[in-house]
Design an enzyme around this catalytic site. Structure first.
Site, short mmCIF file in Angstrom:
data_model
loop_
_atom_site.label_atom_id
_atom_site.label_comp_id
_atom_site.label_asym_id
_atom_site.label_seq_id
_atom_site.Cartn_x
_atom_site.Cartn_y
_atom_site.Cartn_z
N CYS A 2 5.60 -2.52 11.30
CA CYS A 2 6.43 -2.93 12.44
C CYS A 2 5.57 -3.38 13.62
CB CYS A 2 7.29 -1.76 12.89
SG CYS A 2 8.27 -1.06 11.57
N ARG A 27 1.47 -8.81 10.11
CA ARG A 27 1.51 -7.40 9.72
C ARG A 27 2.53 -7.12 8.62
NH1 ARG A 27 -0.93 -3.98 13.48
NH2 ARG A 27 0.40 -2.25 12.85
N TRP A 74 9.62 -3.36 9.44
CA TRP A 74 9.33 -3.22 8.01
C TRP A 74 10.08 -1.99 7.56
CZ3 TRP A 74 6.80 0.18 4.60
CH2 TRP A 74 6.38 -0.38 3.39
N ASN A 100 7.98 1.94 16.72
CA ASN A 100 7.12 1.93 15.53
C ASN A 100 6.82 3.37 15.16
OD1 ASN A 100 6.97 -0.82 15.72
ND2 ASN A 100 4.78 -0.91 16.16
N GLY A 101 6.69 3.66 13.89
CA GLY A 101 6.35 5.03 13.47
C GLY A 101 7.52 5.65 12.73
N GLU A 488 -9.38 -5.13 -8.69
CA GLU A 488 -9.14 -5.85 -7.45
C GLU A 488 -8.55 -7.24 -7.75
OE1 GLU A 488 -8.74 -5.22 -4.54
OE2 GLU A 488 -9.03 -7.05 -3.41
N LYS A 492 -4.95 -8.52 -6.36
CA LYS A 492 -4.83 -9.72 -5.54
C LYS A 492 -3.80 -10.67 -6.14
CE LYS A 492 -6.25 -8.93 -2.76
NZ LYS A 492 -6.90 -7.94 -1.92
N GLU A 495 -0.20 -9.25 -5.79
CA GLU A 495 0.39 -9.15 -4.45
C GLU A 495 0.75 -10.49 -3.84
OE1 GLU A 495 -3.66 -7.58 -2.13
OE2 GLU A 495 -1.75 -6.77 -1.54
N HIS A 511 -6.98 0.30 -27.21
CA HIS A 511 -6.18 1.52 -27.19
C HIS A 511 -4.76 1.28 -26.69
CE1 HIS A 511 -9.71 3.80 -28.27
NE2 HIS A 511 -10.38 3.24 -27.28
N LYS A 610 0.59 -5.32 6.50
CA LYS A 610 -0.86 -5.34 6.71
C LYS A 610 -1.40 -3.94 6.96
CE LYS A 610 -4.82 -7.29 6.98
NZ LYS A 610 -5.41 -7.67 5.69
#
Ligand code: M6R
Length: 615
Positions: A2, A27, A74, A100-101, A488, A492, A495, A511, A610
């Site tokens: 947020c 963000r 968010w 926010n929070g 990684e 990437k 996302e 396996h 973010k």
């Protein structure tokens, strides 16, 4: 996640708020809204979706007020929707808040407020703040906000406007950043007069560079003529002013089509800056890592705790710390670490890695590790962030502000910092001689030029991306450091392109994952020259025999690999220990090219934020 903005001054608040919210878009968010004080009271306009849609809607109103607050949300409590979007208002509509929070005791507060006749219209935890302020308002907004925060449990950055105090914004915080600043305006430039509040400096840098980062519990009262500060008891208090000297251009795309591309291209600079000043008189020095040589030598266990991409940097560090310093190193997802009672002794060192320095899971793990007696060192990109403040020491990566939600340059900064740390432990324990450390350092520095070379010709990567773009799923494989790199690479890709991707240590293929492979299934392999090269090649053959389309990241000069791969992306030859740096870069580009081919927004992928400030 947020974002908060607020403005009170002489200009139309609507434009200032939209500009500020746009700067916070990086963000990640799912809805946006503003509350603007007009002559007839507070007007709230919210929209699900992008700030541009909110701006478009605001175009239908003719709001001329010069005081207002705005928010990008968010979703945590309640789905993304107009009703759940901030600002939230009190029953009488005279108070509007952005938050926010997380208000942890919101359910109890909501029940209590409901008994007193308050009617709630959203599913959010935040709405209780508007109702609390309404209850506590008796002609003084600062006091009403102060009293309200006494009832809150959890984290908050809050900005509040009130119909009865037309030009005033009151802001406060606990465990969630709030920055304020005043500008006297400048007739010769676009800078406008007034007071600004935001959850991130970037939202107000156009207006002022002299800012105050509120400390927990401090309250700011913003008016068009300046800002007053109060402590938790409501007494006037002193604050520390900070001058921001970094340029807003840093936050602009600098000629690149998107922030992600710009940030990928900044990586050689990040490597150089992260190494600058670390070799002193022929010895590696990391002053911020202030363990004495004896403490370094006595260290017998290292935990790296982190999330997402930062966790992958930790996986690479494990290889190096164990190989060079011979210290057992465990890498843990921060959200798991604190719940499994890890073994911590006075000679345990915990390294917490977080680009944003705000990640709630990582912060919780830091607190837990310190309570258990570990020395905790943060590796973060953000000056003064909670991870920096709550650790015993902090090493800053030199990535500068990272805007794209998908981490690229900050990952490289983390890998380089952690590599230095591994060398430092090895130096202190006498496992590497000074000459060996110097040689490693030189080779590490050379990776900056090598990454530059990779970035100078990306045609093969673009071509490989075409082979993946229509796939339903992709598999990344590697061994040793290559397996960490493949994790990684897969993260990437998923996302930003929304293409499902898995990563496996290549030896694990047989396996289970090999069952996935059929005609055209993309397998992306880290097949650089390493001690396990031959084994990776065998895994490629097994995959190819089942119809996979193979994309190999290989070492320049390796002609043989063409026999086993459909697409070869060559990278310069480096020591295996440093291959994570060079091999990751083409995977970042691959993910970006695939995402663009699939029509995705590479800078702001859906559902992601973010900085992830919820546990
Ligand atoms: O700010 P942090 O490094 O603590 O963030 C951790 C993860 O949320 C982050 O790395 C995330 O996985 C990124 N979107 C990766 O690109």
């Amino acid at each position: 996640m947020c974002g908060i903005v607020g403005y009170t001054g002489e200009s139309r608040a609507q434009e200032v708020l939209i500009e500020g919210l746009s700067r916070l878009e990086y963000r990640g968010y799912d809805s946006a809204g503003v509350a603007i004080r007009e002559d007839d009271g507070i007007h709230v306009v919210c929209r699900k979706g992008k700030v541009a849609e909110l701006a478009h809607t605001l175009g239908h109103f003719s709001l001329t007020g010069t005081c207002g607050i705005g928010h990008t949300r968010w979703a945590t409590h309640g789905k993304p929707s107009e009703v759940n979007a901030h600002p939230h208002t009190s029953c009488d509509g005279n108070i509007a808040i952005v938050h926010n929070g997380i208000i942890e005791n919101f359910a109890e507060l909501r029940d209590e407020l409901a008994l007193r006749g308050h009617v709630f219209s959203s599913e959010t935890d935040s709405e209780v703040v508007a109702h609390l302020v309404e209850d506590n308002y008796h002609g003084d907004l600062v006091e009403a906000v102060r009293l309200s925060t006494e009832a809150l449990v959890g984290s908050y950055g809050i900005a509040v406007v009130c119909a009865q105090e037309p030009d005033v914004i009151v802001a406060t915080r606990k465990d969630s950043p709030i920055v304020v600043g005043y500008s006297a305006g400048d007739a010769g430039s676009a800078a406008m007069r007034g007071s600004f509040v935001a959850s991130d400096i970037i939202a107000m840098l156009d207006a002022t560079r002299d800012v105050v980062v509120l400390a927990d519990g401090q309250i700011a009262k913003l008016t068009p003529n300046g800002i007053e500060y109060f402590d938790e008891q409501g007494r006037p208090c002193e604050v520390t002013h900070t001058h921001i000297d970094w340029d807003l251009d840093l936050a602009e795309k600098g000629g690149y089509p998107d922030f992600m591309m710009k940030e990928i291209h900044e990586q050689p600079r990040v490597i150089r800056d992260t190494l600058a000043g670390r070799m002193v008189g022929g010895r590696l020095e990391i002053d911020e890592f202030d363990l004495s040589p004896e403490e370094l030598d006595l260290t017998d266990r290292v935990y790296v705790i982190a999330c997402g991409t930062s966790y992958h940097a930790g996986l690479i560090a494990k290889n190096l710390i164990e190989a060079w310093a011979r210290i057992p190193c465990e890498v843990e997802v921060a959200s798991e670490f604190r719940y499994r009672n890890p073994i911590i002794t006075p000679t345990t060192v915990v390294v917490a890695v977080s680009q944003s320095g705000e990640t709630a899971d990582t912060l919780a793990a830091i607190r837990d590790a310190r309570v258990k007696g570990a020395k905790v060192f943060g590796i973060t990109n953000v000056l003064g962030s909670p991870v920096a403040r709550e650790s015993d020491g902090v090493i800053y990566t030199k990535a500068n502000k990272e805007i794209a939600v998908a981490s690229t340059k900050s990952f490289i900064g983390q890998v380089v910092s952690l590599t230095l740390l591994a060398m430092l432990f090895a130096q202190a324990k006498g496992k590497l001689t000074t000459a060996q450390v110097r040689l490693l350092f030189r080779e590490l520095a050379d990776t900056a030029d090598q990454v530059e070379r990779i970035l100078s010709d990306t045609d093969d990567i673009r071509e490989a991306a075409l082979a993946c773009k229509d796939a339903k799923s992709a598999l990344f494989i590697g061994r040793g450091i290559g397996s960490a790199v493949s994790y990684e690479g897969a993260l990437k890709l998923k996302e930003i392109s929304y293409l499902h991707a898995e990563a496996y240590a290549a030896g694990e293929m047989k396996h289970g994952p090999i069952a996935l492979i059929d005609e055209g299934f993309p397998v992306i392999a880290i097949a650089t020259k390493s001690p396990t090269y031959d084994k990776v090649v065998s895994n490629l053959q097994e995959s190819r025999a089942r119809g996979a389309t193979i994309i190999a990241i290989a070492t320049e000069g390796d002609e043989d690999i063409k026999n086993y791969a459909d697409h070869v992306i060559y990278i310069p030859k480096v020591r295996d220990a440093f291959s994570a740096i060079t091999a990751t870069v083409p995977l970042q580009l691959l993910a970006r090219f695939v995402a663009l081919e699939r029509g995705c927004d590479v800078d702001q992928p859906r559902n992601l934020a973010k900085s992830v400030t919820v546990e």
